[in-house]
Design an enzyme around this catalytic site. Structure first.
Site, PDB file in Angstrom:
ATOM      1  N   LEU A 282       0.840  -1.189   0.000  1.00 11.30           N
ATOM      2  CA  LEU A 282       0.000   0.000   0.000  1.00 11.30           C
ATOM      3  C   LEU A 282       0.878   1.242   0.000  1.00 11.30           C
ATOM      4  CD1 LEU A 282      -2.499  -1.275   2.681  1.00 11.30           C
ATOM      5  CD2 LEU A 282      -2.982  -0.985   0.249  1.00 11.30           C
ATOM      6  N   CYS A 283       0.499   2.199  -0.821  1.00 11.28           N
ATOM      7  CA  CYS A 283       1.345   3.378  -0.994  1.00 11.28           C
ATOM      8  C   CYS A 283       0.491   4.624  -1.172  1.00 11.28           C
ATOM      9  CB  CYS A 283       2.245   3.174  -2.201  1.00 11.28           C
ATOM     10  SG  CYS A 283       1.321   2.820  -3.701  1.00 11.28           S
ATOM     11  N   ALA A 284       1.172   5.744  -1.245  1.00 13.39           N
ATOM     12  CA  ALA A 284       0.490   7.019  -1.451  1.00 13.39           C
ATOM     13  C   ALA A 284       0.296   7.283  -2.939  1.00 13.39           C
ATOM     14  CB  ALA A 284       1.269   8.152  -0.798  1.00 13.39           C
TER      15      ALA A 284
ATOM     16  N   VAL B 202      -3.280   3.319  -0.697  1.00 14.03           N
ATOM     17  CA  VAL B 202      -3.657   2.988   0.683  1.00 14.03           C
ATOM     18  C   VAL B 202      -5.156   3.123   0.930  1.00 14.03           C
ATOM     19  CG1 VAL B 202      -3.207   5.304   1.595  1.00 14.03           C
ATOM     20  CG2 VAL B 202      -2.988   3.322   3.100  1.00 14.03           C
TER      21      VAL B 202
END
Length: 101
Positions: A7-9, A39
């Site tokens: 999960l990332c921005a 995310v």
């Protein structure tokens, strides 16, 4: 088959980490499904994935996301900043496998 979701921005560097992790899994003959998503989509994937790894840039969300994951007995962990920055897919995969048991 185990499933890991990063999960990332934003996603650019995380997708490169996913590629490195997939390459490492293939070299080891491991059948592991690895993807990356923003995310904000975690609730869409809680039932589907076994482990959720956070990009270091969003580590501040770990507690909030772990509460969601606790409802389905899943783990949320932050990827080591150095491993992430150096795109060490093999090390990140190794750490993930330890978390998966």
């Amino acid at each position: 088959m185990k499933k890991i979701l990063l999960l990332c921005a934003a996603g650019m560097s995380t997708s490169m980490v996913v590629k490195k992790m997939r390459e490492s899994a293939a070299q080891q003959g491991l059948e592991i499904h690895i993807e990356a998503h923003g995310v904000e989509t975690i609730q869409d994937y809680l039932a589907e994935y076994d482990l959720f790894l956070l990009g270091p840039q969003i580590r501040f969300k770990k507690d909030e996301l772990q509460k969601l994951a606790d409802e389905v007995n899943k783990k949320v962990e932050v990827i080591d900043m150095m491993d992430y920055g150096m795109m060490k897919g093999d090390k990140i995969l190794k750490d993930a496998l330890v978390l998966l048991g």
